[in-house]
Structure formats: structure tokens, C-alpha cells
Design an enzyme around this catalytic site. Structure first.
Site, PDB file in Angstrom:
ATOM      1  CD  GLU A   1     -30.769   1.821 -25.187  1.00 19.95           C
ATOM      2  OE1 GLU A   1     -30.933   2.809 -24.398  1.00 19.95           O
ATOM      3  OE2 GLU A   1     -30.342   1.502 -26.143  1.00 19.95           O
TER       4      GLU A   1
ATOM      5  CB  SER B   1     -22.549   9.855 -28.450  1.00 17.52           C
ATOM      6  OG  SER B   1     -23.219   8.596 -27.993  1.00 17.52           O
ATOM      7  CG  ASN B   2     -27.432  10.117 -24.304  1.00 18.60           C
ATOM      8  OD1 ASN B   2     -28.342  11.513 -24.536  1.00 18.60           O
ATOM      9  ND2 ASN B   2     -28.010   9.671 -23.498  1.00 18.60           N
TER      10      ASN B   2
ATOM     11  CG  ASN C   1     -28.016   6.779 -20.318  1.00 18.50           C
ATOM     12  OD1 ASN C   1     -28.585   5.807 -19.410  1.00 18.50           O
ATOM     13  ND2 ASN C   1     -27.995   5.934 -21.787  1.00 18.50           N
TER      14      ASN C   1
ATOM     15  CE1 TYR D   1     -29.079   0.905 -19.837  1.00 15.84           C
ATOM     16  CE2 TYR D   1     -27.823   2.194 -18.347  1.00 15.84           C
ATOM     17  CZ  TYR D   1     -28.832   1.680 -19.387  1.00 15.84           C
ATOM     18  OH  TYR D   1     -28.267   2.472 -20.703  1.00 15.84           O
TER      19      TYR D   1
ATOM     20  CE  LYS E   1     -21.691   5.147 -21.501  1.00 17.69           C
ATOM     21  NZ  LYS E   1     -23.413   4.267 -21.741  1.00 17.69           N
TER      22      LYS E   1
END
Length: 357
Positions: A135, A192-193, A244, A250, A254
């Protein structure tokens, strides 16, 4: 008679003395029986040697202990050899093997705020604690007490000890032209987030004013399966690979999903230069290349009408192919492979600064 008696008496005395001597000899002297047991002793010695050889060979096996199942999700652990050709690894979640484990992999998002659920036993001198986290910093609680706690990092960042990227781009063995699959949609996005404060949400709200975007996922009230996700991405000319949060290196699944399925990713994340550390620059479109979402939309509409310009984004596929990196188990196997090659001591003293800044 007298002569015979005189001759018999010494003989009887001699026999009596010899008998006494023999009795005493066998009572106090025990002959060696090594000749009797030597084959057995040789067999035992041989078995001990075999045991020692077996133990010695097992010393080359690296034991990786998974302390937490990431987010509680369980999966097969005995896959290093069969799926990734990484030999000599025992990956386990059995905490009884803690004292024998060469590496203990600890997933950051499952660590208690007070660190109370970390191993309480004394750490063996040969053991390394491996910090696992995929994350971004904004979605990773900044916990005090982590400095000097870990020996190694397993993360998506390029400067991590053990690379845990979300995907890979590898060279093909043979060069061949790539023909993208047929498309019936221009732009798609699965998410989704959702948070209105995310940079990607703000950009999407502007972009949709100028070009039609087909949206899917929990954020838009239509959760989809993995197979549906693949079908949707394949059917679109462009896919919004919007992260996100924006941090160095990062770049998540996706991005790699769109590449692997023959769709041009439109990226919102770290800088273009950062993306080009992983893949050629003519394989994707970066939102930073345009003054505003309006100009990006105009460019996408232009590519939709110009097949030649559109297909230029697939020239890299002649030489390379993209893949998702793999499941959690793959990363544990990579940790084992790392420890097989590196046994030097290391401690991360500036861990908090390294990841959270």
C-alpha cells in the site's frame, strides 16, 4: 603301591591347582566381545552418518514464516518450487517454527497500533524480520517503534530490498507484431475505492464532461468479477489507470492489467519519468502531458478516429509483453530467494523517514 601313590599325588595336586586357577580366571576376567558386536556398531555408525548428512542437507533449506495472513486472506504456501522454480524453500504460517525461521514476513496493515501482536520471543541471531507492504504511505498507518525493528523491506519501491512490484514488462523470445483485440468502447474505468478528495476523482469529474467514460465497480454500484473485469478492459480503447494516491514507484495492477490486455492505459500517478523506469514511454498516455482534462479528451477522440496513431501505442508489444506480478505467495518465495543469496546483517534505522518521509 608306594611308588604309584607317590606318582599320583603330584598329578592330583597339579589338577587341583589348575582347576582353582581356571575358576579364578573366569570369575574375574571377562574376555572382549568386540568381535561379536562390531557389525552392529558399524551399522549404527553408518546410520548416524546418514542422519548427519540429512541434517546437513536440510541446513540449505530456507524457512520463511508468514506471521500474518495479509488482510486475513489465506492461500497455498507450498508453491515456490512448482510455480516459480525457486528451490530449497519452506514457506509456512506455523508459528511453532519461529525459532527455526530464517525470515519472518510481517504484513504492515495487520500490525496492531501498539505493536502488541508482533513476535514476543527473542529473535534468533540468524533471523531477519521482513516488512511486507504493497500500500502507499497514505494508506499505511505510520506506527511508532518501527525504526530498527526490521531487517529487510518487501515493497513496490525500486529501492526496497526485495522488489514487490505489481507487474513486470519482459522481453519476448521472438519478435512479432501485436494486433490489439477489437474494441467497442472508447474509455473505461473500474474503481472500488472512491473518495471525492482523491485526485483521480476530481480529474474524472472533469474528464467526463468532454468524453464518454464507461464506469464500473463498487464505487459506481456495480461490483464485477475478475472475468468481467478482464472482458471490460479488453473491450476499451483506453483504460483510466488512475492511482488512489500519488507516490514514488506506486504503479499498481491497474496499469499492468491494461498493458497485458491490449488496451492503452491513461495514467494518473507519479511522474512520466517514473513510469518510464518500468516501460517505454510510447506505451501509455500520462495526464500530465495535457494542460487540462479537456485537452486530454480531445486527444483521445483524435486517436479514436486515427487508427495509425492509435496503433503506435502498441509498437512496444513487438519486443515486450506485460504481466501481473503474481499473488502473495510469489512474494514470499521471492523473500526466500533473497535470503538464499544474502546472509549479511542489516537493520533499517531510518525506516519511518524512508517510507513516510
Amino acid at each position: 603301591m608306594s611308588t604309584n601313590s607317590n606318582m599320583l599325588r603330584p598329578l592330583l595336586i597339579s589338577i587341583f591347582v589348575l582347576g582353582c586357577f581356571a575358576t579364578i580366571f573366569f570369575m574375574y576376567f571377562k574376555p572382549s566381545t568386540s568381535w561379536l558386536y562390531s557389525p552392529v556398531k558399524s551399522l549404527v555408525s553408518s546410520n548416524q552418518d546418514k542422519s548427519a548428512i540429512s541434517t546437513k542437507s536440510n541446513e540449505s533449506v530456507i524457512i520463511i514464516l508468514l506471521w500474518f495472513w495479509p488482510f486475513g486472506a489465506r492461500f497455498k504456501l507450498d508453491v515456490c518450487s512448482s510455480q516459480y522454480n525457486i528451490e530449497g524453500c519452506l514457506v509456512t504460517a506455523d508459528r511453532n517454527l519461529y525459532n527455526k525461521s530464517h525470515g519472518v514476513v510481517i504484513h504492515h496493515r495487520d500490525i496492531a497500533g501498539d505493536l502488541s501482536n508482533l513476535p514476543s520471543q527473542q529473535r534468533p541471531p540468524f533471523q531477519k524480520w521482513i516488512w511486507l507492504n504493497l500500500e502507499s504511505p497514505v494508506h499505511s498507518p505510520r506506527l511508532t517503534g518501527l525504526n530498527s525493528l526490521f531487517n529487510l523491506t518487501l515493497n513496490y519501491r525500486q529501492d526496497s530490498d526485495i522488489r514487490g512490484t505489481y507487474g513486470t514488462v519482459i522481453a519476448k523470445e521472438t519478435k512479432e507484431d501485436f494486433v490489439p483485440p477489437s474494441k467497442n468502447k472508447l474509455v473505461c474505468w473500474i474503481v472500488s475505492n472512491w473518495s471525492p478528495n482523491h485526485a483521480r476523482a476530481k480529474y474524472y469529474n472533469e474528464l467526463k464532461k468532454y468524453v464518454d467514460v464507461h464506469v464500473y465497480g463498487q464505487a459506481f454500484g456495480n461490483r464485477i468479477s475478475g472475468e468481467e473485469c478482464q472482458s471490460i478492459v479488453t473491450s476499451c480503447k483506453f483504460y483510466l489507470s488512475f492511482e488512489n494516491s500519488i507516490f514514488k514507484d506506486y504503479i499498481t495492477e491497474k496499469f499492468y492489467r491494461a498493458l497485458s490486455l491490449g488496451t492503452v492505459p491513461v495514467v494518473l500517478g507519479p511522474s512520466r519519468q517514473n513510469y518510464e523506469n518500468f516501460i517505454q514511454g510510447d506505451s501509455f498516455i500520462h495526464v500530465n502531458d495535457f494542460p487540462s482534462p479537456k485537452e486530454l479528451a480531445e486527444y483521445l477522440l483524435l486517436l479514436d478516429k486515427n487508427e495509425y496513431l492509435y496503433k503506435k501505442y502498441f509498437k512496444w508489444r513487438r519486443h515486450f509483453t506485460a504481466h501481473g506480478y503474481g499473488p502473495w505467495a510469489r512474494r514470499l518465495c521471492d523473500a526466500c530467494a533473497y535470503l538464499k543469496k544474502h546472509n549479511e546483517y542489516k537493520s533499517i534505522n531510518d525506516f519511518i523517514k524512508w517510507y513516510w518521509g
